[in-house]
Design a protein around this motif. Structure first.
Motif, short mmCIF file in Angstrom:
data_model
loop_
_atom_site.label_atom_id
_atom_site.label_comp_id
_atom_site.label_asym_id
_atom_site.label_seq_id
_atom_site.Cartn_x
_atom_site.Cartn_y
_atom_site.Cartn_z
N GLY A 206 0.81 -1.21 0.00
CA GLY A 206 0.00 0.00 0.00
C GLY A 206 0.85 1.26 0.00
O GLY A 206 2.08 1.23 -0.04
N SER A 237 -5.87 3.44 -0.92
CA SER A 237 -4.80 2.63 -0.37
C SER A 237 -4.42 3.11 1.01
O SER A 237 -4.50 4.31 1.31
N THR A 243 -3.92 -2.01 -1.98
CA THR A 243 -4.43 -0.94 -2.84
C THR A 243 -5.63 -1.44 -3.63
O THR A 243 -5.67 -2.59 -4.05
#
Length: 252
Positions: A206, A237, A243
């Motif tokens: 992320g 995210s 994400t």
């Protein structure tokens, strides 16, 4: 001046004022109607201009990808083919056989990549098929596990729109491989009554989505591509929590 004359004069003045008011109202109405018509024409002209610009941008990007595809297939592909042939002709036992097989696998994946970015190759394919093939390509690379799910009854979408939608998801998947260090990727395509919704989600490291451009993730162009076709794209995210891309295209 007697009272009757005064009354008549007042009536005449009121009639004149009324007629003037009617004339002013009619002129104002005509003016507003004309103004609104000009505004509508201006808006339509701007929309046509924006559509023309959008189509030009799409064509330029697809032409660039087409050229890259040809370079991969014709030049790098030929070099790998030659390397494979030479490796097969070298007497080196099992090691050279493995080298030749590895080169052959790389050559096959290069051809698959070349096809996936070539507009001419995917233009005759549906969005669903193109996404399935891209997920399969990722699984063959054995870099991560990719899953694909289709929900709802598919409807026909303009081929140019399908290409842009595919490019958006393709870019997200490419960045997942390059940056996320994810072990799993999920792609879900859902046809709803009023919209096509595509969700791509990875379980990677992320990032801070508020600083998307500054982080250099390479996903900042997704919004621009979505705007070209009137779609809505949102990337969310959280550092350490993966994400997600949610792409929504309204269906007429």
């Amino acid at each position: 001046m007697d009272q009757g004359t005064q009354l008549l004069l007042i009536l005449v003045v009121l009639l004149v004022l009324f007629l003037l008011a009617v004339i002013v109202f009619v002129l104002f109405s005509v003016f507003m109607k004309r103004k609104n018509s000009l505004l509508r024409e201006q808006i339509e002209t701007e929309k046509r201009y924006e559509r023309a610009i959008a189509e030009t941008q799409i064509e330029i990007r697809e032409e660039t990808l087409r050229n890259i595809s040809w370079e991969l297939h014709d030049n790098i592909g030929q070099l790998l083919t030659l390397a494979k042939i030479k490796a097969q002709n070298i007497e080196g036992g099992e090691e050279m056989i493995e080298v030749a097989e590895t080169i052959g696998t790389g050559l096959n994946e290069l051809r698959a990549l070349s096809k996936s970015i070539n507009p001419e190759a995917i233009n005759g394919q549906s969005l669903i098929y193109s996404l399935e093939q891209e997920v399969n390509r990722f699984n063959r690379l054995k870099y991560l596990s990719a899953d694909y799910e289709l929900l709802g009854d598919a409807v026909t979408i303009d081929s140019k729109v399908e290409i842009v939608l595919f490019r958006i998801v393709q870019e997200f998947m490419a960045n997942t491989m390059k940056h996320s260090r994810a072990s799993k990727l999920e792609v879900k395509v859902q046809f709803k009554a009023d919209a096509l919704e595509i969700t791509a989600l990875d379980d990677g490291v992320g990032f801070d989505s508020e600083n998307l451009f500054e982080k250099g993730i390479g996903l900042s162009n997704i919004d621009k591509r979505a705007e070209l076709i009137g779609a809505d794209a949102k990337i969310s995210s959280i550092p350490g929590a993966g994400t997600q891309l949610k792409l929504i295209y309204p269906l007429e």
